[in-house]
Design an enzyme around this catalytic site. Structure first.
Site, mmCIF file in Angstrom:
data_model
loop_
_atom_site.group_PDB
_atom_site.id
_atom_site.type_symbol
_atom_site.label_atom_id
_atom_site.label_comp_id
_atom_site.label_asym_id
_atom_site.label_seq_id
_atom_site.Cartn_x
_atom_site.Cartn_y
_atom_site.Cartn_z
ATOM 1 N N LYS A 1 89.697 -24.674 83.526
ATOM 2 C CA LYS A 1 90.130 -25.902 83.261
ATOM 3 C C LYS A 1 89.707 -26.820 84.394
ATOM 4 O O LYS A 1 89.424 -26.746 85.472
ATOM 5 C CB LYS A 1 91.561 -25.871 83.208
ATOM 6 C CG LYS A 1 92.475 -25.530 84.611
ATOM 7 C CD LYS A 1 94.014 -25.303 83.882
ATOM 8 C CE LYS A 1 94.643 -24.667 85.137
ATOM 9 N NZ LYS A 1 96.115 -24.532 84.850
ATOM 10 N N CYS B 1 106.474 -20.165 86.867
ATOM 11 C CA CYS B 1 105.444 -19.218 87.313
ATOM 12 C C CYS B 1 104.536 -19.873 88.433
ATOM 13 O O CYS B 1 104.719 -20.978 88.522
ATOM 14 C CB CYS B 1 104.647 -18.532 86.494
ATOM 15 S SG CYS B 1 103.227 -20.014 85.835
ATOM 16 N N CYS C 1 108.521 -27.371 83.919
ATOM 17 C CA CYS C 1 107.677 -26.960 83.253
ATOM 18 C C CYS C 1 108.343 -26.467 81.979
ATOM 19 O O CYS C 1 109.742 -26.196 82.178
ATOM 20 C CB CYS C 1 106.412 -25.826 83.492
ATOM 21 S SG CYS C 1 107.245 -24.322 84.013
ATOM 22 N N ARG D 1 90.543 -31.841 80.297
ATOM 23 C CA ARG D 1 91.520 -31.984 79.945
ATOM 24 C C ARG D 1 92.047 -33.385 79.541
ATOM 25 O O ARG D 1 91.287 -34.332 80.090
ATOM 26 C CB ARG D 1 92.617 -30.996 80.369
ATOM 27 C CG ARG D 1 92.297 -29.877 80.880
ATOM 28 C CD ARG D 1 92.819 -28.643 79.870
ATOM 29 N NE ARG D 1 92.805 -27.347 80.027
ATOM 30 C CZ ARG D 1 93.597 -26.800 80.503
ATOM 31 N NH1 ARG D 1 95.028 -27.126 80.508
ATOM 32 N NH2 ARG D 1 93.575 -25.272 80.823
ATOM 33 N N ARG E 1 99.129 -29.095 71.601
ATOM 34 C CA ARG E 1 99.101 -30.019 72.812
ATOM 35 C C ARG E 1 98.158 -31.122 72.170
ATOM 36 O O ARG E 1 97.050 -30.848 71.714
ATOM 37 C CB ARG E 1 98.736 -29.703 73.930
ATOM 38 C CG ARG E 1 98.706 -30.670 75.149
ATOM 39 C CD ARG E 1 98.481 -29.880 76.376
ATOM 40 N NE ARG E 1 99.111 -28.991 76.830
ATOM 41 C CZ ARG E 1 98.572 -27.933 77.699
ATOM 42 N NH1 ARG E 1 97.571 -28.073 78.253
ATOM 43 N NH2 ARG E 1 99.293 -27.018 78.171
ATOM 44 N N CYS F 1 102.342 -25.993 86.498
ATOM 45 C CA CYS F 1 102.286 -27.001 85.557
ATOM 46 C C CYS F 1 102.898 -28.165 86.011
ATOM 47 O O CYS F 1 102.522 -29.329 85.591
ATOM 48 C CB CYS F 1 102.635 -26.445 84.092
ATOM 49 S SG CYS F 1 101.622 -25.400 83.505
ATOM 50 N N CYS G 1 106.803 -19.742 76.720
ATOM 51 C CA CYS G 1 105.393 -19.639 77.749
ATOM 52 C C CYS G 1 105.336 -18.126 77.916
ATOM 53 O O CYS G 1 106.179 -17.474 78.764
ATOM 54 C CB CYS G 1 105.588 -20.706 78.930
ATOM 55 S SG CYS G 1 104.202 -20.210 79.975
ATOM 56 N N LYS H 1 90.775 -31.046 85.451
ATOM 57 C CA LYS H 1 91.884 -32.144 85.339
ATOM 58 C C LYS H 1 91.389 -33.326 86.070
ATOM 59 O O LYS H 1 90.680 -33.407 87.180
ATOM 60 C CB LYS H 1 93.150 -31.764 85.644
ATOM 61 C CG LYS H 1 93.587 -30.407 85.039
ATOM 62 C CD LYS H 1 94.925 -29.996 85.517
ATOM 63 C CE LYS H 1 95.462 -28.769 84.636
ATOM 64 N NZ LYS H 1 96.925 -28.112 85.107
#
Lengths: 564, 558
Positions: free
Chosen positions: A208, A474, A429, A145, A76, A478, A435, A210
């Site tokens: 994470k 899932c 996603c 991120r 990424r 995302c 994934c 954001k």
């Protein structure tokens, strides 16, 4: 619990002993016997923007063939605010062909993503990205991120001012470890020099983090889904500062009601020059108070929900040494993109292109990847990736506009925005095959499902009605499904949980309508609802609001209502 | 042999007996967590136990188990977790062993919001029961909040197993092995045994230019035995389309009777089973030249034109010969009279009888190429790849090879060089070393075209490495980069260590392609000895010759 200190998660241990994100990544890259790296290192490479994955389509077949899974890596690329130059675009385009699977994914966080990069090509990939003055560090992992920023093509000066803030925050919160240079860019390890992470510390964040900058009335970066958001307040055409919002987040685990999505709370207002300081203090509060014993309870949203917004605000203000001002009025109208040509205040032209699910590839006559490469070769402005997986060819001079249009025509891209309102407001996603978290298809399945839903909508005269629809393979979120008007979250192959009632402007969570639906069941449920919407909606009423008014689904006023 | 210190990887010859095996199949780690908890609890109770991941579990161990605690989760719509797929399939397959005398308990993990809740656990429970094992306590199905139920299951299970497990035996000790008996067999090259196919697996991943088959055949009932290094002789049949094209070219009736080595048969059957037709040999060409009176062919067979003749037969078969030099009015009997009997093909055995009793495993590269305007096939490789199924009787015999044998002393280190299908015997070597507890260090060199698709038996080598059976492995994938890299290059890179191993008494084995590989590897070996041993070229050559004489450098090349 018997009064013991709760046990930290395994990932905390890995971070702690990793020597600032080194682990044994270097050794793992040199191991020729496997396409994988050590399991503990897969946690660490995320901080370097690199995710180990495998081709799940082939997993079972290869197991029988006595071959390990077909491991490859997702890489990424961090693109603060989503802005990149034509030269950088060309490098990305080239890497997709030489090292990855021949395509690029424009992500929901305004980043480039490559899939299918083999271990032996990882270093070259990352070196080429860095040579183009982009990088991958902190694109994933328990850190701040890629910082998102509304790409706002028409208010040129305003975009410049907000974008500048986002870049400053991004730079300020970039990890300081030299491991990245050492591992990927052949940097020398400086003997005797110790790495330092003054903001993060050696275990970084619990999870994470954001962050995004919005410019109303567009909420295209979904400010309420972010851990930390800055909403530009413009008074008399001038940027006076930002409303600060905190505690948004999407990730959920199926069948675990103690996990939930949350929309952020607006906690105050700050001046542009205070943005970096506010961001740093919010990050340190989360660093110190976030739950490091349970990764499913580690995001800032849980810290805030558990301890209260007032406590959180107080803690941040204590660290800042000043009080945030009262939040100022603002209004968001939508969270989708506005497609087509627009002229900016500076007289330059901008074209927003629809890119289905953000996948840049050539598909027969619709040669999107080649077309954008040809545009990049002649383009005199920049490219802006949007939070909805689309791209804006921005800052085109008057004399270049016809050249760009010629490219669009030649490569079959001219009519790419002529889609249904539903499709133009769709996101998916990646999910299968790469994934590791996917339980069901997403990117490969949504376009086909949209064909069927479009047919229903066309029949009741709603072909052009913008409705936000999002799919993830899932529950981790995302594509930010829990704030879409219609959302599908994968449960098992071919089975999705259907959520309804999110806010059109990305300001209200949706709610589970039915569990584990097949496509047939989905169509059977949505068809009468679309027809009812066509007949009985009020002037300007969005689908998400309509299904609540009609009692199909209860309104979610706070995250505590999500599971009730 | 080094063994890994983690409890997860205790394996190999020590399993079975009367200890307890805690076997888990876990996708997200919950199952693994429960299994570890059970392991810890067993240790507290002084119960000798081993912890095994189904993903690393060797199917052959199953029948040696006596006491089995199974923890397994369910995913999607009733599917097993990835590491459990193989064992799950195995238990449902025809090779599942009888499990009488085995005690077991099952804990199923799942999510009740799915229709097929805990299905995999139920499958294991049912299959173990059906195979004759004894269920000590009822299966427990756990939902997402599994912790309490799992703990209760652990307690109850261990309580039940306490009486069954020999508490004195530590999980370890001297491996007890019954040597494979060598009963008399009447089967040999003249009287081959009709083996049946157990399994065929294409070892090359999707997109590979190669097609390499792992073939497993059953020797059950034959009394045939073999040692690692031996080969299996196989009598194939010819491709049917080649047989009919040849009969067409000759203008003969396929059903006409001829006298074949096996007695009277139709021309078609005789050409299918008894004669070599896909290759041209010099004696056959001679006889054919006499039969057809083709002057051009006779000239080509002249002693002064041997190279030209070799060039001519390369990539050609009898059809080409008949088409190019037609023969008028030949009878079927005359024609078959000039042919060579179809010889058996030899394949290095890729299995150890200690690990796969009554089975023979082969590694077969399908030979297919295009030449002189037609697609061509290797007779025996495509016999396996295209022409047999589980009903086929495959005539086989064991061809012993005294010149390719593991060291007599199980402590002698082995260096094995086997690119492509040359790796086959080394699978047998390593299986044997593991099964018999040989302590010598082992080092394998392997090579092929591409890492992602052509790494034959990759996960098996990885397991051998993890379990310390293989100490080192070096690989060369020739086409993953611009310059070609082969096994000999990796040997040269490792020259110092390689020479040290040889000096310490290692035996070096080379198997595979004779024409180039074996030569290049030999040359690399001489260079390594010269450089690392500081010897002249001459001395290095005689050093290597000595190795060969003393059987410390053995080759099986073809």
């Amino acid at each position: 619990m018997r009064g013991e200190k709760p046990k930290l998660t395994e990932v905390e241990e890995i971070k702690d002993t990793s020597d600032f994100l080194r682990g044994t990544i270097k050794e793992g890259l040199e191991d020729r016997l496997t396409g994988a790296i050590a399991a503990s290192d897969t946690q660490l490479t995320k901080f370097h923007g690199v995710y180990q994955q495998d081709d799940r389509d082939l997993r079972n077949e290869r197991r029988k063939q006595k071959l390990e899974p077909l491991y490859s890596f997702m890489v990424r690329v961090r693109v603060p605010g989503g802005v990149c130059t034509p030269e950088q675009w060309l490098v990305m385009d080239d890497i997709a062909d030489t090292h990855a699977n021949g395509t690029m994914k424009l992500t929901t966080r305004q980043a480039f993503q490559f899939h299918g990069v083999f271990k032996r090509n990882l270093k070259a990939t990352i070196q080429e990205i860095n040579a183009a003055l982009l990088d991958t560090i902190a694109a994933c992992g328990d850190v701040n991120r890629n910082v998102m920023c509304n790409p706002n093509p028409y208010q040129s000066e305003l975009h410049a001012a907000v974008y500048e803030c986002s870049k400053k925050v991004s730079a300020h919160l970039t990890p300081g470890t030299t491991a990245y240079h050492e591992i990927w860019l052949n940097g020398e390890k400086v003997v005797g020099r110790r790495d330092e992470e003054p903001i993060y510390g050696k275990t970084y964040l619990p999870r994470k983090f954001k962050m995004a900058f919005a410019v109303p009335p567009s909420n295209d970066i979904d400010i309420f889904s972010q851990d930390l958001g800055f909403t530009a307040i413009v008074e008399e055409g001038r940027l006076t500062g930002f409303n600060v919002s905190a505690g948004g987040g999407m990730g959920v685990t199926h069948s675990e009601p103690e996990t939930y999505p949350r929309v952020a709370d607006v906690i105050g207002f700050c001046l542009p020059e205070q943005v970096v300081d506010v961001a740093e203090k919010v990050v340190t509060v989360q660093r110190d108070f976030g739950d490091r014993t349970n990764r499913k309870h580690a995001r800032l949203k849980y810290t805030i929900e558990d301890r209260g917004v007032e406590w959180f605000k107080g803690e941040v203000e204590d660290r800042l040494g000043f009080k945030l001002e009262e939040a100022r009025p603002y209004r968001f109208d939508h969270n989708g993109d506005r497609y087509g040509w627009v002229q900016g205040h500076d007289g330059r032209w901008h074209l927003t292109l629809f890119i289905q699910n953000g996948r840049v590839k050539d598909a027969g006559a619709y040669s999107l990847k080649t077309g954008l490469r040809e545009v990049a070769k002649i383009h005199d402005g920049d490219f802006r990736l949007t939070g909805n997986q689309n791209v804006i060819i921005a800052g085109i001079s008057e004399e270049n506009r016809s050249k760009v249009e010629a490219c669009l025509k030649e490569y079959g891209m001219r009519d790419s925005c002529h889609q249904s309102g539903l499709r133009l407001n769709s996101m998916a996603c990646v999910a299968f095959p790469t994934c590791g978290l996917a339980m069901a298809e997403s990117e490969r399945y949504l376009p086909g499902l949209l064909d069927k839903l479009d047919a229903v909508l066309a029949e009741v005269g709603l072909k052009d009605e913008p409705i936000t629809i999002r799919m993830t393979g899932c529950p981790n979120g995302c594509a930010r499904p829990y704030i879409a008007e219609i959302a599908f979250v994968g449960k098992a192959p071919g089975k999705y949980n259907l959520y309804l009632g999110g806010g059109f402007a990305g300001d209200r969570l949706n709610k589970l309508y039915r569990e584990s639906l097949s496509e047939e069941e989905t169509l059977r449920m949505l068809t009468p609802m679309f027809s009812e919407y066509a007949k009985e909606r009020r002037e300007g009423e969005h689908f998400g609001d309509f299904v609540i008014r009609k009692g199909h689904i209860a309104e979610v006023k706070s995250c505590r209502d999500f599971h009730v | 042999m080094t063994t890994s210190p983690t409890i997860d990887s205790q394996s190999g010859p020590l399993s079975g007996e009367t200890t307890l095996t805690i076997l888990y199949g876990s996708q997200t780690g919950n199952g693994k967590g429960v299994a570890r908890q059970a392991m810890a609890r067993a240790a507290e109770l002084g119960l000798p136990a081993k912890l095994k991941d189904m993903g690393d579990y060797k199917m052959s161990e199953l029948k040696k188990e006596k006491n089995l605690m199974v923890v397994v989760s369910t995913h999607g719509e009733g599917d097993p977790p990835d590491p459990a797929i193989e064992l799950h399939e195995f238990l449902h397959g025809k090779r599942a062993p009888k499990l009488e005398g085995v005690n077991y308990s099952v804990l199923a993990l799942g999510d009740s919001s799915y229709a097929e809740y805990c299905q995999t656990g139920a499958d294991f429970d049912e299959r173990l029961d059906a195979l004759g094992a004894t269920r000590l306590i009822d299966r427990v199905d756990c939902d997402v909040d599994f912790e309490d139920a799992a703990e209760e299951w652990i307690e109850k299970s261990l309580e039940a197993f306490v009486d069954k497990v020999d508490m004195s035996g530590p999980a370890g000790g001297v491996p007890t092995f019954v040597p494979v008996a060598a009963p008399k067999t009447t089967f040999n090259k003249k009287n081959p045994f009709n083996a049946s196919l157990l399994e065929m697996i294409n070892l090359n991943g999707a997109g590979s230019a190669k097609e390499t088959w792992h073939v497993e055949v059953s020797l059950e009932g034959s009394g045939l035995t073999y040692q690692p290094g031996d080969s299996l002789g196989v009598f194939p049949t010819n491709p049917p389309e080649v047989v009919s094209a040849l009969i067409n070219a000759l203008g003969l009736n396929p059903d006409v009777k001829v006298e074949a080595p096996t007695g009277e048969a139709t021309l078609k059957d005789a050409l299918s089973h008894s004669y070599e037709i896909t290759l041209i040999t010099r004696p056959v060409a001679h006889k054919y030249a006499e039969l057809s009176r083709a002057g051009k062919l006779t000239k080509l067979l002249g002693d002064d034109r041997k190279d030209e003749f070799q060039e001519y037969i390369y990539g050609r078969d009898l059809i080409d010969l008949v088409n190019e030099f037609p023969v008028a009015g030949v009878s079927a009997q005359e024609f078959v009279g000039i042919l060579r009997k179809l010889p058996p093909r030899l394949y290095s055995l890729a299995s150890s009888l200690h690990v796969h009793p009554d089975e023979a495993h082969l590694t077969v590269a399908a030979v297919r190429f295009h030449s002189h305007g037609r697609g061509r096939k290797g007779v025996c490789s495509t016999y396996f790849a295209d022409r047999i199924d589980e009903e086929t009787e495959i005539p086989v015999y064991v061809d012993t090879n005294e010149n390719f044998k593991m060291p007599v002393d199980p402590a002698t280190p082995m260096i094995m060089v086997g690119p492509g299908t040359g790796v086959a015997p080394f699978r047998a070597f390593l299986e044997e070393r593991e099964a018999l507890g040989g302590t010598g260090r082992n080092w394998l060199f392997f090579g092929d075209q591409h890492f992602t698709t052509d790494f034959l038996y990759q996960i098996e080598w990885q397991r051998f490495l993890k379990d310390g059976i293989l100490e080192r492995m070096d690989v060369a994938f020739s086409r993953d980069q611009t310059q070609k890299i082969y096994v000999q290059h990796r040997m040269l890179e490792r020259a110092r260590d390689l020479y040290a191993w040889i000096e310490e008494g290692a035996t070096l084995y080379v198997c595979g392609d004779e024409s180039r590989m074996a030569h290049d590897v030999h040359e690399a070996l001489v260079q390594i000895v010269a450089n690392e041993g500081e010897k002249s070229r001459e001395d290095a050559e005689s050093y290597v010759k000595d190795l060969q004489k003393t059987k410390r450098y053995q080759r099986d090349v073809y």
